[in-house]
Design a protein around this motif. Sequence first.
Motif, PDB file in Angstrom:
ATOM      1  N   CYS A   1       4.343 -21.714   4.656  1.00  0.00           N
ATOM      2  CA  CYS A   1       3.429 -20.859   5.190  1.00  0.00           C
ATOM      3  C   CYS A   1       3.935 -19.875   6.104  1.00  0.00           C
ATOM      4  O   CYS A   1       3.368 -19.571   7.130  1.00  0.00           O
TER       5      CYS A   1
ATOM      6  N   LEU B   1       4.549 -29.388   7.162  1.00  0.00           N
ATOM      7  CA  LEU B   1       4.343 -27.973   7.249  1.00  0.00           C
ATOM      8  C   LEU B   1       5.415 -27.082   7.699  1.00  0.00           C
ATOM      9  O   LEU B   1       6.050 -27.491   8.920  1.00  0.00           O
TER      10      LEU B   1
ATOM     11  N   ILE C   1       2.818 -35.040   4.068  1.00  0.00           N
ATOM     12  CA  ILE C   1       3.017 -33.505   4.080  1.00  0.00           C
ATOM     13  C   ILE C   1       3.879 -33.282   5.022  1.00  0.00           C
ATOM     14  O   ILE C   1       3.842 -33.662   6.426  1.00  0.00           O
TER      15      ILE C   1
ATOM     16  N   PHE D   1       4.719 -27.663   2.556  1.00  0.00           N
ATOM     17  CA  PHE D   1       3.767 -26.414   2.801  1.00  0.00           C
ATOM     18  C   PHE D   1       4.678 -25.281   3.158  1.00  0.00           C
ATOM     19  O   PHE D   1       5.259 -25.444   4.326  1.00  0.00           O
TER      20      PHE D   1
ATOM     21  N   GLY E   1      -0.920 -20.295  -3.016  1.00  0.00           N
ATOM     22  CA  GLY E   1      -2.239 -20.063  -2.079  1.00  0.00           C
ATOM     23  C   GLY E   1      -2.744 -18.862  -2.579  1.00  0.00           C
ATOM     24  O   GLY E   1      -3.745 -18.272  -2.048  1.00  0.00           O
TER      25      GLY E   1
ATOM     26  N   GLU F   1       2.461 -20.635  -0.067  1.00  0.00           N
ATOM     27  CA  GLU F   1       1.653 -19.645   0.242  1.00  0.00           C
ATOM     28  C   GLU F   1       1.938 -18.209  -0.545  1.00  0.00           C
ATOM     29  O   GLU F   1       3.245 -18.032  -0.869  1.00  0.00           O
TER      30      GLU F   1
ATOM     31  N   HIS G   1      -5.735 -27.766  -3.257  1.00  0.00           N
ATOM     32  CA  HIS G   1      -4.994 -28.796  -2.660  1.00  0.00           C
ATOM     33  C   HIS G   1      -5.399 -29.964  -3.692  1.00  0.00           C
ATOM     34  O   HIS G   1      -4.759 -31.096  -3.889  1.00  0.00           O
TER      35      HIS G   1
ATOM     36  N   ALA H   1      -6.193 -29.374   3.101  1.00  0.00           N
ATOM     37  CA  ALA H   1      -5.455 -30.489   2.338  1.00  0.00           C
ATOM     38  C   ALA H   1      -6.172 -31.866   2.826  1.00  0.00           C
ATOM     39  O   ALA H   1      -6.541 -32.662   1.951  1.00  0.00           O
TER      40      ALA H   1
ATOM     41  N   GLY I   1      -1.021 -21.666   7.857  1.00  0.00           N
ATOM     42  CA  GLY I   1      -0.347 -23.091   7.874  1.00  0.00           C
ATOM     43  C   GLY I   1      -1.656 -24.071   8.392  1.00  0.00           C
ATOM     44  O   GLY I   1      -1.524 -25.118   7.703  1.00  0.00           O
TER      45      GLY I   1
ATOM     46  N   ALA J   1      -4.244 -24.624   6.143  1.00  0.00           N
ATOM     47  CA  ALA J   1      -3.730 -25.220   4.721  1.00  0.00           C
ATOM     48  C   ALA J   1      -3.770 -26.894   5.032  1.00  0.00           C
ATOM     49  O   ALA J   1      -4.218 -27.502   4.104  1.00  0.00           O
TER      50      ALA J   1
ATOM     51  N   PHE K   1       3.184 -26.702  -1.837  1.00  0.00           N
ATOM     52  CA  PHE K   1       2.104 -25.762  -1.877  1.00  0.00           C
ATOM     53  C   PHE K   1       2.937 -24.481  -0.909  1.00  0.00           C
ATOM     54  O   PHE K   1       3.349 -24.318   0.058  1.00  0.00           O
TER      55      PHE K   1
END
Length: 419
Positions: A121, A43, A41, A119, A174, A144, A340, A57, A50, A53, A142
């Motif tokens: 975020c 971010l 992952i 992600f 999200g 948001e 997730h 996850a 974030g 999240a 992913f």
Amino acid sequence: MENQNQQTSRRSFLAGPAAGAAFTIVRPELVRGWAAEKLRIGLVGCGGRGTQAVENAMAADPAVELVAMADAFEDRLEGSLKRLRSLPIQDRIKVDPEHRFVGFDAYAKLIKSGVDVVFLCTPPGWRPLHFEACIDAGKHVFIEKPFGVDPVGVRRVMEAGRKSVQKKLSVVSGAQRRSDPFYLENVDAIRNGKLGEVVALYAYWIGTPVIQQRNGRNPKWGDFEWQHRNWYSNLWLCGDQIVEQHLHNIDVCCWIMGGPPSSVVASGGAAWRPVGDEIYGNIYDHVSADYEFPNGVRMSSYCRQYPQGCYQQVNEIVAGSKGRMTLNQTRGGPGYVNEHVKLYKSIRGDGPYINETQAVAESTMACIMGRESAYSGIKITWDMIMNSKQDLMPKADQYTYDFKAEPTPFPVPGKYKFI
């Protein structure tokens, strides 16, 4: 339906223009069901949402690791990393110094760093740019909510979403009510006739304000940095409350109705937020909207941010020909983890293929419709918003810490012009 744009069904979106056509698989990560033993992952946006999240996850799947982080500000990134390393998940936080990217181009460096899932975020104004880059690079996402703050940006997300389906990339939003067991059960029941025909919907987000910099600006911060540090008070970064926060409720109503509304008439303003104060920015503190769906069903939408100690209500009420139902998020918020769970199952092929881009993009556009109607004082239709030229983002060559970012003037109906 009032227009052809609205007749583009979720089915046709998922099929895409290449449906049924053969294509060559170039990289294994584009094959649904392919996944590394450990999903890596990255971010982008290391604020509170974030950071949470990543925690969600880790709770969702034991075979995910955080390997890269990106933020415009180093202190945000380091604060998030410190928090994550203080938790029992610390053995899966594997972000070495070479994979901590800082600056307004940090997202691009992270995408190229070997991650499997990104992600997104950051403040939502950046969502379209970042999402496009992820899909072009073949990354699962992913993302948001909301999916942008203006029509131009949300249409960019829709187009990237079509590409993501063609590439078999998994995209989960999200908008966690779509992963909440209570909502999944009851929205399905409503859509299958539990309440008879839906005759009206009511959407509420009445709560406390989001004010991030009550003590004002650090004199070291230029305009661009200040607006990001105080992003919820700036239209081009947050989209106003009806877009950034109330999307949850409007999204549920669109989900129940099977698509977005055809028109809206709204009103709003600032009753307690001081107009012209840079801490409070240029957004409204209340918006009331009357939406109409293509079949004539109406949705009353009301969002308000009161000071502490005032009335609160966050839910949806659905009225049907055989009864009515109140929908509230499950206590404890299991949707935050479940979103997730379904993302990684989709990536690995252990569950159904998930791509929420079009549905939540439509809900985002519906929220923008309401804001633009309240700001301008006119009725806004789906055709109007889908053809709007409004683009609130600065241009790429202006992404510098010392850029002079002038805030959008406070919107006054009759003076504010819908583009």
